[in-house]
Motif scaffolding. Structure first.
Motif, PDB file in Angstrom:
ATOM      1  N   ALA A 287       0.818  -1.209   0.000  1.00  0.00           N
ATOM      2  CA  ALA A 287       0.000   0.000   0.000  1.00  0.00           C
ATOM      3  C   ALA A 287       0.857   1.266   0.000  1.00  0.00           C
ATOM      4  CB  ALA A 287      -0.925   0.000   1.225  1.00  0.00           C
ATOM      5  N   GLY A 288       2.172   1.086  -0.070  1.00  0.00           N
ATOM      6  CA  GLY A 288       3.065   2.238  -0.157  1.00  0.00           C
ATOM      7  C   GLY A 288       3.565   2.772   1.162  1.00  0.00           C
ATOM      8  N   ARG A 289       3.450   1.984   2.223  1.00  0.00           N
ATOM      9  CA  ARG A 289       3.926   2.457   3.524  1.00  0.00           C
ATOM     10  C   ARG A 289       4.800   1.383   4.168  1.00  0.00           C
ATOM     11  NH1 ARG A 289       2.691   6.585   7.080  1.00  0.00           N
ATOM     12  NH2 ARG A 289       1.107   7.332   5.630  1.00  0.00           N
ATOM     13  N   THR A 290       6.016   1.787   4.523  1.00  0.00           N
ATOM     14  CA  THR A 290       6.942   0.870   5.188  1.00  0.00           C
ATOM     15  C   THR A 290       6.702   0.895   6.688  1.00  0.00           C
ATOM     16  OG1 THR A 290       8.633   1.225   3.492  1.00  0.00           O
ATOM     17  CG2 THR A 290       9.365   0.331   5.608  1.00  0.00           C
ATOM     18  N   ILE A 291       6.536  -0.294   7.291  1.00  0.00           N
ATOM     19  CA  ILE A 291       6.337  -0.391   8.738  1.00  0.00           C
ATOM     20  C   ILE A 291       7.366  -1.365   9.290  1.00  0.00           C
ATOM     21  CG2 ILE A 291       3.873   0.117   8.504  1.00  0.00           C
ATOM     22  CD1 ILE A 291       3.309  -2.841   9.103  1.00  0.00           C
ATOM     23  N   PRO A 292       7.563  -1.375  10.612  1.00  0.00           N
ATOM     24  CA  PRO A 292       8.541  -2.302  11.199  1.00  0.00           C
ATOM     25  C   PRO A 292       8.247  -3.757  10.843  1.00  0.00           C
ATOM     26  CG  PRO A 292       7.882  -0.655  12.814  1.00  0.00           C
ATOM     27  CD  PRO A 292       6.979  -0.472  11.627  1.00  0.00           C
ATOM     28  N   ARG A 293       9.276  -4.575  10.884  1.00  0.00           N
ATOM     29  CA  ARG A 293       9.161  -5.966  10.431  1.00  0.00           C
ATOM     30  C   ARG A 293       8.468  -6.882  11.436  1.00  0.00           C
ATOM     31  NH1 ARG A 293       8.238 -10.438   9.793  1.00  0.00           N
ATOM     32  NH2 ARG A 293       9.370 -12.056   8.647  1.00  0.00           N
ATOM     33  N   THR A 294       8.734  -6.728  12.729  1.00  0.00           N
ATOM     34  CA  THR A 294       8.224  -7.693  13.700  1.00  0.00           C
ATOM     35  C   THR A 294       6.985  -7.171  14.418  1.00  0.00           C
ATOM     36  OG1 THR A 294       9.476  -6.905  15.630  1.00  0.00           O
ATOM     37  CG2 THR A 294      10.621  -8.374  14.098  1.00  0.00           C
ATOM     38  N   SER A 295       6.211  -8.090  14.987  1.00  0.00           N
ATOM     39  CA  SER A 295       5.001  -7.692  15.719  1.00  0.00           C
ATOM     40  C   SER A 295       5.347  -6.838  16.936  1.00  0.00           C
ATOM     41  CB  SER A 295       4.208  -8.929  16.152  1.00  0.00           C
ATOM     42  OG  SER A 295       4.989  -9.768  16.975  1.00  0.00           O
TER      43      SER A 295
END
Length: 362
Positions: A287-295
């Motif tokens: 969706a074009g948004r980078t978020i952290p990898r882990t929960s």
């Protein structure tokens, strides 16, 4: 009923718990004695099916093992991400060291050229050159050039010193980064071992069950999830909730929902398999948004919103240690990658203990 199915299940649970202790690093233990052959009368007797109480104990133990594997998976993913960052920093430092060495060589060449030029003039001091000069004005011009040269030489010496100091610092930084990278390598290896160990223990426990018992165990799991979901909805937490997804949220939900049926594989980020946070991070990346990898990083770094205010695309984080995450899709449901042996699926948002909700595009 020590020789029946009930005894097998009880023994399996005991063995799994024992393996958890015995498999700790540095623990030595003797090989088990061979199991005696059952008597003809015992083998001819059909094992009694496990009771619901025993299957419930198996279900709870499986939850513990897979939860532990999920925690280790988060640790592995975090170490993997950190290692990537550290590797990039090492590469950047290596480039700085290479550039610094090239600059130092250039500066030393300039100093060598200046020394050679002084040698060609005989290395005489300005006073001697004035005494020997036939043209004082020419000497004065030369003196100005000498002073300029001396200043330039001073600047070169200063830059050489600074470049050498930078190189020493870069080398120290690179050494520190290498030590961190090595520590992360060991952390990943330990997490990988723990993940594989827990999954193997869970699989061994499930192998003790007959087909009919596995079906009953699956029903118990569904019943437990439905009971939790019903209780959660019964609190009225979603009453009157009409929040719609953002445009990015819609894209993230579409991506996550399209992955249904793909297997859970720890550490996987697609396209053919996912773990829980691999699914949510890739859905938002689409969706074009980078978020952290882990929960755990998603819980720690993304903006929190009240459960009652959540909207499709938000991430629902589970358990006190934030070891699991799913994507809310509306109507009290999530899409998530549950655990090893399962596939990406839709489930009740309240079917597991909710820690909280985060919003990637807040």
């Amino acid at each position: 009923m020590a020789t029946g199915k009930r005894g097998l299940i009880t023994a399996a649970l005991t063995v799994v718990c024992a393996v958890t202790v015995l498999s700790a690093p540095g623990t030595a233990f003797a090989a088990p004695a061979p199991t005696p052959d059952p008597s003809p009368s015992a083998s001819a007797t059909r094992p009694a099916p496990a009771t619901n109480k025993e299957l419930e104990a198996v279900r709870q133990r499986l939850e513990e093992l897979y939860h532990d594997a999920a925690v280790a998976t988060d640790a592995y993913n975090a170490a993997e991400e950190k290692a990537d960052q550290q590797s990039a920093q090492l590469v950047a430092l290596a480039k700085k060291i290479t550039a610094g060495r090239e600059r130092l060589a250039e500066l030393k060449d300039r100093m060598g050229a200046a020394a050679a030029a002084q040698y060609r003039t005989g290395g005489l001091p300005p006073e001697a050159q004035l005494a020997l000069s036939d043209d004082p004005s020419e000497f004065l011009d030369g003196t100005g050039r000498i002073r300029q040269g001396e200043r330039a030489t001073g600047h070169v010496l200063t830059e050489i010193t600074r470049t050498q100091q930078d190189l020493e610092q870069y080398a120290k930084d690179a050494s520190a980064q290498w030590r961190k990278l090595e520590a992360n390598r060991k952390a990943r290896a330990a997490a990988r071992q723990r993940i594989n160990q827990r999954i193997t223990e869970a699989e061994e426990l499930e192998k003790q069950l007959e087909k009919e018992e596995k079906e009953r165990l699956a029903r118990l799991e569904r019943q437990a999830a439905q009971k939790a979901q019903t209780a959660w909805l019964g609190t009225g937490v979603l009453d009157g909730s009409t929040a719609g997804a953002s445009e990015q949220g819609k894209k993230a939900v579409e991506f996550a929902a399209a992955q249904q049926g793909k297997p859970y594989v720890w550490g996987a980020e697609g396209p053919d398999s996912f773990d829980c946070s691999g699914l949510t991070s890739q859905a938002w990346a689409s969706a074009g948004r980078t978020i952290p990898r882990t929960s755990q990083q998603q819980w720690a770094q993304l903006p929190h919103v009240d459960v009652a205010d959540m909207r499709p695309g938000d991430l629902v984080v589970y358990f006190e240690d934030a070891s699991h995450v799913g994507m809310y899709i509306g109507d009290g449901m999530i899409v998530h990658a549950p655990r090893p042996g399962r596939t990406v699926t839709v489930a009740g948002a309240g079917s597991m203990p909710i820690l909280g909700v985060v919003r990637p595009d807040a």
